[in-house]
Design a protein around this motif. Structure first.
Motif, short mmCIF file in Angstrom:
data_model
loop_
_atom_site.label_atom_id
_atom_site.label_comp_id
_atom_site.label_asym_id
_atom_site.label_seq_id
_atom_site.Cartn_x
_atom_site.Cartn_y
_atom_site.Cartn_z
N ILE A 113 0.84 -1.20 0.00
CA ILE A 113 0.00 0.00 0.00
C ILE A 113 0.87 1.25 0.00
O ILE A 113 0.62 2.21 -0.74
N ALA A 114 1.92 1.26 0.81
CA ALA A 114 2.83 2.41 0.83
C ALA A 114 3.47 2.63 -0.53
O ALA A 114 3.67 3.77 -0.97
N GLN A 115 3.79 1.54 -1.23
CA GLN A 115 4.36 1.65 -2.57
C GLN A 115 3.37 2.32 -3.52
O GLN A 115 3.76 3.14 -4.36
N GLY A 116 2.10 1.98 -3.40
CA GLY A 116 1.09 2.61 -4.23
C GLY A 116 0.96 4.10 -3.98
O GLY A 116 0.71 4.88 -4.90
N VAL A 117 1.14 4.51 -2.72
CA VAL A 117 1.04 5.92 -2.38
C VAL A 117 2.26 6.69 -2.89
O VAL A 117 2.14 7.74 -3.50
N VAL A 118 3.45 6.16 -2.64
CA VAL A 118 4.67 6.92 -3.00
C VAL A 118 4.82 7.06 -4.52
O VAL A 118 5.40 8.04 -5.00
N HIS A 119 4.29 6.10 -5.27
CA HIS A 119 4.48 6.12 -6.72
C HIS A 119 3.22 6.51 -7.48
O HIS A 119 3.11 6.23 -8.68
N HIS A 120 2.25 7.18 -6.82
CA HIS A 120 1.00 7.43 -7.54
C HIS A 120 1.11 8.56 -8.56
O HIS A 120 0.22 8.72 -9.40
N VAL A 121 2.19 9.32 -8.53
CA VAL A 121 2.39 10.37 -9.54
C VAL A 121 3.14 9.83 -10.75
O VAL A 121 2.79 10.13 -11.89
N HIS A 122 4.16 9.03 -10.49
CA HIS A 122 4.98 8.50 -11.59
C HIS A 122 5.54 7.15 -11.17
O HIS A 122 6.00 6.98 -10.03
N TRP A 123 5.50 6.19 -12.10
CA TRP A 123 6.10 4.88 -11.85
C TRP A 123 7.51 4.86 -12.45
O TRP A 123 7.66 5.07 -13.67
N PRO A 124 8.55 4.59 -11.65
CA PRO A 124 9.92 4.74 -12.14
C PRO A 124 10.50 3.52 -12.83
O PRO A 124 11.65 3.56 -13.28
N GLY A 125 9.75 2.44 -12.91
CA GLY A 125 10.31 1.22 -13.48
C GLY A 125 9.51 0.70 -14.67
O GLY A 125 8.73 1.41 -15.31
N GLU A 126 9.69 -0.57 -14.95
CA GLU A 126 8.99 -1.23 -16.05
C GLU A 126 7.50 -1.32 -15.74
O GLU A 126 7.10 -1.49 -14.58
N LEU A 127 6.69 -1.20 -16.77
CA LEU A 127 5.24 -1.33 -16.59
C LEU A 127 4.88 -2.81 -16.54
O LEU A 127 4.42 -3.41 -17.50
N ASP A 128 5.10 -3.38 -15.38
CA ASP A 128 4.92 -4.81 -15.13
C ASP A 128 3.66 -4.98 -14.29
O ASP A 128 3.68 -4.85 -13.06
N ALA A 129 2.54 -5.26 -14.96
CA ALA A 129 1.27 -5.32 -14.26
C ALA A 129 1.12 -6.55 -13.38
O ALA A 129 0.30 -6.56 -12.47
N GLU A 130 1.91 -7.58 -13.62
CA GLU A 130 1.79 -8.78 -12.80
C GLU A 130 2.39 -8.53 -11.42
O GLU A 130 1.81 -8.89 -10.39
N ASN A 131 3.57 -7.91 -11.36
CA ASN A 131 4.22 -7.66 -10.08
C ASN A 131 3.83 -6.34 -9.44
O ASN A 131 3.93 -6.18 -8.22
N PHE A 132 3.39 -5.36 -10.27
CA PHE A 132 3.15 -4.01 -9.75
C PHE A 132 1.77 -3.50 -10.15
O PHE A 132 1.61 -2.32 -10.46
N PHE A 133 0.79 -4.37 -10.12
CA PHE A 133 -0.55 -3.95 -10.52
C PHE A 133 -1.06 -2.83 -9.64
O PHE A 133 -1.64 -1.84 -10.13
N LEU A 134 -0.88 -2.95 -8.33
CA LEU A 134 -1.47 -1.97 -7.40
C LEU A 134 -1.01 -0.54 -7.70
O LEU A 134 -1.86 0.34 -7.91
N LEU A 157 0.32 0.73 -10.38
CA LEU A 157 -0.08 1.13 -11.72
C LEU A 157 -1.57 1.45 -11.77
O LEU A 157 -1.99 2.39 -12.46
N ALA A 158 -2.38 0.69 -11.04
CA ALA A 158 -3.82 0.97 -11.00
C ALA A 158 -4.10 2.31 -10.34
O ALA A 158 -4.97 3.07 -10.78
N VAL A 159 -3.36 2.62 -9.27
CA VAL A 159 -3.58 3.90 -8.58
C VAL A 159 -3.12 5.06 -9.44
O VAL A 159 -3.78 6.10 -9.51
N ILE A 160 -1.97 4.92 -10.10
CA ILE A 160 -1.50 5.97 -11.03
C ILE A 160 -2.57 6.24 -12.09
O ILE A 160 -2.96 7.40 -12.32
N TYR A 161 -3.06 5.18 -12.73
CA TYR A 161 -4.02 5.37 -13.80
C TYR A 161 -5.32 5.98 -13.28
O TYR A 161 -5.89 6.90 -13.88
N ALA A 162 -5.78 5.47 -12.13
CA ALA A 162 -7.01 6.00 -11.55
C ALA A 162 -6.88 7.49 -11.25
O ALA A 162 -7.80 8.28 -11.52
N ASP A 163 -5.75 7.89 -10.72
CA ASP A 163 -5.54 9.30 -10.39
C ASP A 163 -5.55 10.15 -11.66
O ASP A 163 -6.02 11.29 -11.64
N LYS A 164 -5.07 9.58 -12.77
CA LYS A 164 -5.04 10.33 -14.02
C LYS A 164 -6.41 10.41 -14.68
O LYS A 164 -6.60 11.17 -15.63
#
Length: 207
Positions: A112-133, A135-142
């Protein structure tokens, strides 16, 4: 924050997945402005819909959480993503870093903390299997402009108007736009829906 490649984070056994009520109680505890609460409710709703769709397909849950826990963890990150926003408006500072520190202290849940800290920008690969949470929060915010769910185009027109006063700020907004479009394409591909053609409403996708 430096663009470093994140690593998959396993949720510790003691990490909490807070309920909606608990998240809202923390909003009050940290003095969240009402308009930020309204925004956070909508972001959480969009993120929840994406999580439900992913859960239905058995995707994006690297910790192997029960379905309801997985969906609620994504939802809670959406509800808490702007926990540090009011403080940063009043006192300055990076609201995503501050909010993530508070979220980690409150929940002991690194996902959950990872989702909060990265909700503006994701600094790595767009890997939805390992980092779905996150990425979902970033997209939702946008997809949420203040208190309305809008298209990415409308959201970024507003961001350019409000923040695009220097070449550096315009470049950052463009980078965020491009990443949002890439995440939208990724979700459309893995979830089997044309996400950009839908509106999010009442935690479900409707035409």
């Amino acid at each position: 924050m430096n663009d470093i490649q994140p690593s998959p984070i396993a949720v510790h056994a003691g990490g909490r997945i807070p309920s909606d009520g608990q998240c809202r109680a923390w909003w009050d505890e940290y003095g969240m402005y009402e308009h930020i609460k309204e925004h956070s409710e909508l972001v959480a709703g969009v993120a929840t819909t994406l999580a439900q769709m992913a859960a239905d397909k058995g995707l994006g849950n690297p910790d192997g959480l029960p379905r309801d826990d997985f969906v609620q963890s994504v939802r809670a990150a959406g509800l808490l993503h702007d926990l540090g926003k009011t403080w940063s408006i009043v006192h300055g500072g990076n609201h995503s870093q501050l909010g993530a520190a508070w979220a980690m202290e409150l929940t002991r849940n690194p996902r959950i903390a990872q989702g909060v800290v990265h909700h503006v920008h994701w600094p790595g690969e767009l890997d939805a299997e390992n980092f779905f949470l996150p990425l979902a929060v970033i997209y939702a915010d946008k997809r949420v402009k203040h208190d309305r769910i809008v298209s990415l185009s409308e959201r970024f027109e507003d961001l350019f108007a409000r923040y695009g006063h220097t070449e550096r700020s315009r470049a950052l907004v463009r980078r965020s736009h491009d990443q949002g479009k890439a995440i939208e394409h990724l979700f459309s591909t893995i979830l089997g829906e044309e996400i950009h053609e839908y509106l999010f409403d009442s935690r479900r996708l409707v035409r």
